[in-house]
Design a protein around this motif. Sequence first.
Motif, short mmCIF file in Angstrom:
data_model
loop_
_atom_site.label_atom_id
_atom_site.label_comp_id
_atom_site.label_asym_id
_atom_site.label_seq_id
_atom_site.Cartn_x
_atom_site.Cartn_y
_atom_site.Cartn_z
N PRO A 34 0.85 -1.20 0.00
CA PRO A 34 0.00 0.00 0.00
C PRO A 34 0.88 1.24 0.00
N ALA A 35 0.52 2.23 -0.80
CA ALA A 35 1.37 3.43 -0.89
C ALA A 35 0.50 4.68 -1.03
N HIS A 36 0.77 5.66 -0.19
CA HIS A 36 0.11 6.96 -0.29
C HIS A 36 1.15 8.05 -0.05
N ASN A 37 1.49 8.76 -1.11
CA ASN A 37 2.48 9.86 -1.04
C ASN A 37 3.80 9.37 -0.42
N GLU A 38 4.39 8.34 -1.05
CA GLU A 38 5.65 7.78 -0.56
C GLU A 38 6.76 7.92 -1.62
N ALA A 39 6.79 9.04 -2.32
CA ALA A 39 7.78 9.23 -3.38
C ALA A 39 9.21 9.14 -2.85
N ALA A 40 9.42 9.52 -1.61
CA ALA A 40 10.78 9.53 -1.05
C ALA A 40 11.33 8.13 -0.82
N THR A 41 10.45 7.14 -0.66
CA THR A 41 10.92 5.81 -0.26
C THR A 41 10.43 4.66 -1.14
N ILE A 42 9.39 4.86 -1.94
CA ILE A 42 8.80 3.73 -2.67
C ILE A 42 9.81 3.08 -3.62
N GLY A 43 10.66 3.87 -4.25
CA GLY A 43 11.66 3.31 -5.17
C GLY A 43 12.63 2.39 -4.45
#
Length: 239
Positions: A34-43
Amino acid sequence: MGTVSTPSRTLLKVLPTPTPSLEPARPRVAFIVPAHNEAATIGEVLDRLEELPFDMQVIVIDDGSTDATPSILQRWQETRPWGLVIRQPNRGKGAAIRTAIPHVDREIVVIQDADMEYDPADVPMLIEPIARGVADVVFGSRLSGGRPQRAYMFWHLVGNRVLSLLTNVLFNTTLSDMETGYKAFRADVLKTLDLRRNDFSIEPEITAKVCKRKLRIYELPIAYYGRTYAEGKKITWRD
């Protein structure tokens, strides 16, 4: 005197018997992210998952992100045939997990948060009791010791202790961390849980329903790299 001919002999080359491969089959593991506004860590999370020695499927639910998360996921999916990205309006972690479950096509399922609080390096240990056939569900405990832990927020710790005690009293079990976000399941078990919650209360709902069914639950220590609210932590005391 005549010449005596010698019968010709055909030399047969004996080939070695092929040795069966002793390499064990790779575990078939699906990750729900699940991801919500996780641009800093999702990669980084997705890169870490890709390093694991599994026959894997990764299902990312973009729960209405408004930052760069959607574009990161679009680029990632283009080169990962085993990856699936589903975008939906922001409804919460529970809704994201429930959206992903019907798409699972592996035998083991791990819920992997997108914020790097939980380290994918712990997953092989986490799924081992399920792969061995002795567990239906495995909880990764942040509170049982033995793994790196960032200093915990005191009132979160108190709340978790109280909820874990209540869980143990109600269901006659011994869980130390009923609110953990790192859980692994037999896929057929997860698909039969009647989950209804949309927000962070999906965690106690899962715990209550697996305990009520008296499933085989194991608990293992995991590392926990908790974030502060300034760093993007979303769960609050209300949850």
